[in-house]
Design a protein around this motif. Structure first.
Motif, PDB file in Angstrom:
ATOM      1  N   TRP A 189      -0.586  56.615  30.223  1.00  0.00           N
ATOM      2  CA  TRP A 189       0.032  57.936  30.371  1.00  0.00           C
ATOM      3  C   TRP A 189       1.221  57.857  31.314  1.00  0.00           C
ATOM      4  N   GLU A 190       1.017  57.182  32.439  1.00  0.00           N
ATOM      5  CA  GLU A 190       2.057  57.110  33.467  1.00  0.00           C
ATOM      6  C   GLU A 190       3.180  56.145  33.109  1.00  0.00           C
ATOM      7  N   SER A 191       2.891  55.120  32.323  1.00  0.00           N
ATOM      8  CA  SER A 191       3.917  54.124  32.000  1.00  0.00           C
ATOM      9  C   SER A 191       4.709  54.462  30.740  1.00  0.00           C
ATOM     10  N   HIS A 192       4.286  55.474  30.000  1.00  0.00           N
ATOM     11  CA  HIS A 192       5.004  55.882  28.787  1.00  0.00           C
ATOM     12  C   HIS A 192       5.343  57.356  28.892  1.00  0.00           C
ATOM     13  N   PRO A 193       6.626  57.688  29.007  1.00  0.00           N
ATOM     14  CA  PRO A 193       7.001  59.080  29.263  1.00  0.00           C
ATOM     15  C   PRO A 193       6.667  60.054  28.134  1.00  0.00           C
TER      16      PRO A 193
END
Length: 202
Positions: A189-193
């Motif tokens: 979730w955090e690494s893919h906008p």
């Protein structure tokens, strides 16, 4: 020296799950060269036996030297010398569960049976707080395996997959082993906008 706690042999009513051995390369080649089997996986189908041997060593045989792990050849009980699939938990923070199965064995519940056995072994070993798994939204049958072994949908994210250079939407599933039931690992979730939560009815 290999650790005996790394990928211990497992048996189910229909399957034997064991470590890969170098002699499994031809069977693995048949699996990895099948374009339909590998359609939703991040790598291209292999073209040669040498490529399959390289995959076998890098993904499985070399890893058995590490302290712990769960990286299995999936074999039918009546043919334990020939893998028809694989189940593994990737090293890393996500503890990602991955699997593949030859077409002749599809739609028989065999991958659910294999993955469930691995999850039970992970529980017994007591070393991981949770497991995750992802599937291409165009491959909902893979998500069915995840649901069948007790995983629940948490979110969806969009990623450019290499080396295929394709944009893919992945559904992310999680099974908490020692973490609280509502804990969600947010690494993807955090690494893919581009990410969202679907109304899947699950």
């Amino acid at each position: 020296m290999e650790n005996p706690r790394n990928t211990p042999r497992l048996e189910t009513p229909r399957l034997i799950l064991r470590r890969f051995v170098p002699e499994d390369a031809p069977a693995l080649w048949e699996l990895l060269r099948d374009r339909e089997v590998n359609r939703f996986l991040p790598w291209f189908p292999v073209e040669t036996l040498a490529e399959a041997e390289k995959f076998l060593w890098e993904r499985f045989l070399d890893t058995y030297r590490t302290e712990t792990g769960w990286r299995y050849a999936v074999c039918l009980r009546e043919e334990p010398e020939r893998p028809v699939g694989y189940v593994n938990i990737a090293p890393g923070e996500a503890h990602d569960l991955g699997y593949g199965l030859e077409k002749a064995c599809w739609h028989r519940g065999l991958m659910t049976e294999a993955a469930r056995a691995v999850v039970e072994q992970v529980r017994r070993d007591g070393e991981l707080p949770f497991l995750t798994a992802t599937h291409d939204v165009l491959n909902p049958r893979s998500g069915g395996v995840m649901q069948n072994i007790g995983m629940t949908y948490r979110y969806t994210y969009r990623e450019r997959v290499e080396p295929k250079k394709e944009w893919v939407a992945f559904r992310f599933y999680q099974l908490n082993l020692t973490e609280p039931a509502d804990y969600v690992w947010k690494g993807y979730w955090e690494s893919h906008p581009i990410h969202w939560i679907e109304d899947t009815g699950m």
